[in-house]
Design an enzyme around this catalytic site. Structure first.
Site, PDB file in Angstrom:
ATOM      1  N   GLY A 272      39.230  50.869  46.810  1.00  0.00           N
ATOM      2  CA  GLY A 272      39.824  49.846  47.679  1.00  0.00           C
ATOM      3  C   GLY A 272      41.336  49.796  47.518  1.00  0.00           C
ATOM      4  O   GLY A 272      42.082  49.718  48.495  1.00  0.00           O
TER       5      GLY A 272
ATOM      6  N   ALA B 152      32.457  47.139  39.050  1.00  0.00           N
ATOM      7  CA  ALA B 152      32.367  48.382  39.831  1.00  0.00           C
ATOM      8  C   ALA B 152      33.773  48.966  39.988  1.00  0.00           C
ATOM      9  O   ALA B 152      34.426  48.835  41.027  1.00  0.00           O
ATOM     10  CB  ALA B 152      31.730  48.094  41.184  1.00  0.00           C
TER      11      ALA B 152
ATOM     12  N   VAL C 292      34.983  51.940  40.275  1.00  0.00           N
ATOM     13  CA  VAL C 292      35.251  52.987  41.274  1.00  0.00           C
ATOM     14  C   VAL C 292      35.515  52.346  42.641  1.00  0.00           C
ATOM     15  O   VAL C 292      36.441  52.724  43.357  1.00  0.00           O
ATOM     16  CB  VAL C 292      34.065  53.973  41.371  1.00  0.00           C
ATOM     17  CG1 VAL C 292      34.281  54.954  42.512  1.00  0.00           C
ATOM     18  CG2 VAL C 292      33.881  54.709  40.058  1.00  0.00           C
ATOM     19  N   ASP C 293      34.705  51.363  42.975  1.00  0.00           N
ATOM     20  CA  ASP C 293      34.929  50.657  44.241  1.00  0.00           C
ATOM     21  C   ASP C 293      36.285  49.971  44.253  1.00  0.00           C
ATOM     22  O   ASP C 293      37.025  50.006  45.239  1.00  0.00           O
ATOM     23  CB  ASP C 293      33.874  49.563  44.438  1.00  0.00           C
ATOM     24  CG  ASP C 293      32.506  50.148  44.698  1.00  0.00           C
ATOM     25  OD1 ASP C 293      32.439  51.280  45.170  1.00  0.00           O
ATOM     26  OD2 ASP C 293      31.528  49.457  44.427  1.00  0.00           O
ATOM     27  N   LEU C 294      36.561  49.339  43.137  1.00  0.00           N
ATOM     28  CA  LEU C 294      37.818  48.609  43.020  1.00  0.00           C
ATOM     29  C   LEU C 294      38.999  49.553  43.244  1.00  0.00           C
ATOM     30  O   LEU C 294      39.894  49.282  44.055  1.00  0.00           O
ATOM     31  CB  LEU C 294      37.869  48.021  41.604  1.00  0.00           C
ATOM     32  CG  LEU C 294      38.930  47.022  41.277  1.00  0.00           C
ATOM     33  CD1 LEU C 294      38.678  45.731  42.041  1.00  0.00           C
ATOM     34  CD2 LEU C 294      38.914  46.718  39.780  1.00  0.00           C
TER      35      LEU C 294
END
Ligand SMILES: CC(C)(COP(=O)(O)OP(=O)(O)OC[C@H]1O[C@@H](n2cnc3c(N)ncnc32)[C@H](O)[C@@H]1OP(=O)(O)O)[C@@H](O)C(=O)NCCC(=O)NCCSC(=O)C(=O)O
Length: 410
Positions: free
Chosen positions: A181, A174, A176-178
């Protein structure tokens, strides 16, 4: 701020306390970056279900999964039902002792609970408050929920990934999440520096979509210049040849020839074909990219005639970046990974030991140590609330009986 954890003396963020109300990936990733640098991160989870990811990935314990564990090392976990007045009071009592609050409730959710920026800033002037949402919180999509995959689709990331003439493809992890963050953690660190200078806190709003768009990088600018999507190149590079995955006679390898000097060596010392670099069509990278349809297949065929180890040996001797294509398990258990101590077995109360990734930073020649394995659900509730709020065991037992929190077995 004084940390309750005495083992963090030398860490860059020693003495910084973070209240992490976030779940799933982007928010927890942000908090984990701060935790890796030594911040004391108190992760607040629902007493019944915990973080959603305690239910995602491979199960390794009753409330432990590989997914959860990959995002939550170096934190404490406390369980609080935020929808009860007692639970809310606990958070309100903790906030004045914290430097940073992170959450990823859907827009408006934090305010509804009594955990909005204005509400918490009044309790802790100078608070750095980071809210992670799917979409820009000032726009018409503010209240839409967002998961990585949706954003990968909407931001064009899936459109640039994969081979030509195949459907759009998501990245394996993932991403985009990474990135959200990581960007969020950077924003918090910048806000901390600003607070040192000005004494002021800050509201940080992050949106998955905004960060996903940034990840398109040079492909994104290519699309704007072209006025349409660039071609998809799969494992190849849009503007460098040869730069991709190739099949040697006995297996795949990566060859990444990034400049003209490397290409010269590649032709003369690796594939032993000086005539290719002497051909004006292939002399410079711009020309090679222009003539990639002639050069590409020719190199593919040539590379296939050599054993992989011989190619790797010659490429290495010529100083050309190259490597094997490893399996994931193979990479994680490789000698290189072992040497770097990048995966370490940490003591874990439920499963004995569990593998944990080490933070990738090396500071003053020392890899930042892992302080603790990802926590079991609510393992820190008693310790954190007794040490920071001086709550008695009787009070805690009563709150447990009301379902406001859960206490670890003594
Ligand atoms: C992740 C989400 C899609 C999850 O959707 P929802 O479960 O509907 O989100 P909510 O945050 O609103 O939480 C649902 C409800 O749980 C409640 N809630 C949450 N924690 C608690 C605790 N501890 N106690 C009591 N209640 C709680 C919260 O108040 C809401 O109540 P009610 O209001 O009463 O319903 C969304 O939160 C979201 O879009 N967040 C912003 C972007 C984001 O971080 N996305 C995930 C990235 S990870 C990812 O995409 C990936 O890994 O892949």
């Amino acid at each position: 701020m004084t940390s309750t954890n005495p083992s963090v003396q030398d860490f860059p963020l020693q003495g910084v306390r973070v209240l992490d109300l976030s779940r799933v990936f982007a928010g927890p990733m942000c908090a984990m970056v701060l935790a890796d640098f030594g911040a004391e991160v108190i992760k607040v989870e629902h007493p019944g279900r915990g973080d959603d990811t305690r239910d995602w990935g491979l199960r390794i314990g009753k409330t432990e999964t590989t997914y959860y564990n990959s995002m939550n090392r170096n934190k404490r976990s406390i369980t609080i039902d935020l929808q009860t007045p007692e639970g809310l009071k606990i958070i309100h009592d903790l906030v004045p002792q914290c430097d940073v609050v992170i959450h990823n409730f859907k827009t408006g959710g934090a305010e509804k609970l009594g955990l909005g920026y204005e509400q918490l800033k009044a309790l802790r002037p100078g608070l750095i408050y980071c809210a992670v949402a799917g979409y820009d919180t000032s726009g018409p999509e503010a209240s839409r929920p967002g998961y990585d995959l949706v954003i990968q689709g909407e931001s064009g990331l899936m459109a640039l990934n994969g081979e030509a003439n195949t459907p759009p493809l998501k990245f394996g992890v993932a991403v985009v999440d990474l990135m959200t963050g990581m960007y969020a953690a950077q924003a918090i660190l910048a806000a901390m520096l600003r607070r040192e200078r000005t004494g002021k806190g800050q509201l940080i709003e992050m949106a998955l979509y905004d960060c996903g768009l940034m990840v398109t990088g040079y492909y994104g600018l290519d699309a704007l210049k072209l006025g349409h999507d660039p071609e998809r190149y799969g494992n190849a590079h849009p503007s460098i040849v040869p730069y991709g995955m190739y099949e040697a006679a006995d297996g795949p390898l990566i060859i990444a020839v990034g400049n003209n000097a490397q290409f010269d060596k590649f032709c003369r010392q690796v594939i032993m074909r000086p005539d290719i670099v002497e051909d004006p069509r292939f002399a410079t990278n711009v020309e090679r990219a222009k003539h990639r349809l002639e050069l590409g297949p020719m190199l593919k065929e040539l590379i296939h005639t050599f054993p992989r180890d011989l190619l790797l040996e010659r490429l290495t001797a010529a100083g050309i970046p190259c490597g094997r294509v490893a399996g994931l398990h193979e990479a994680l258990t490789s000698e290189r990974t072992r040497r770097g101590r990048l995966v370490q077995d940490m003591p874990h109360p439920v499963v004995g030991t569990t593998p944990v990734f080490a933070p990738p930073y090396r500071l003053d020649g020392r890899r930042l140590p892992i302080r603790n394995a990802p926590p079991t659900l609510g393992e820190g509730t008693r310790e954190v609330l007794t040490s920071l709020l001086a709550m008695s065991d009787e009070q805690l037992q009563a709150l447990q009986a009301q379902g406001v929190l859960t206490l670890p077995q003594l």
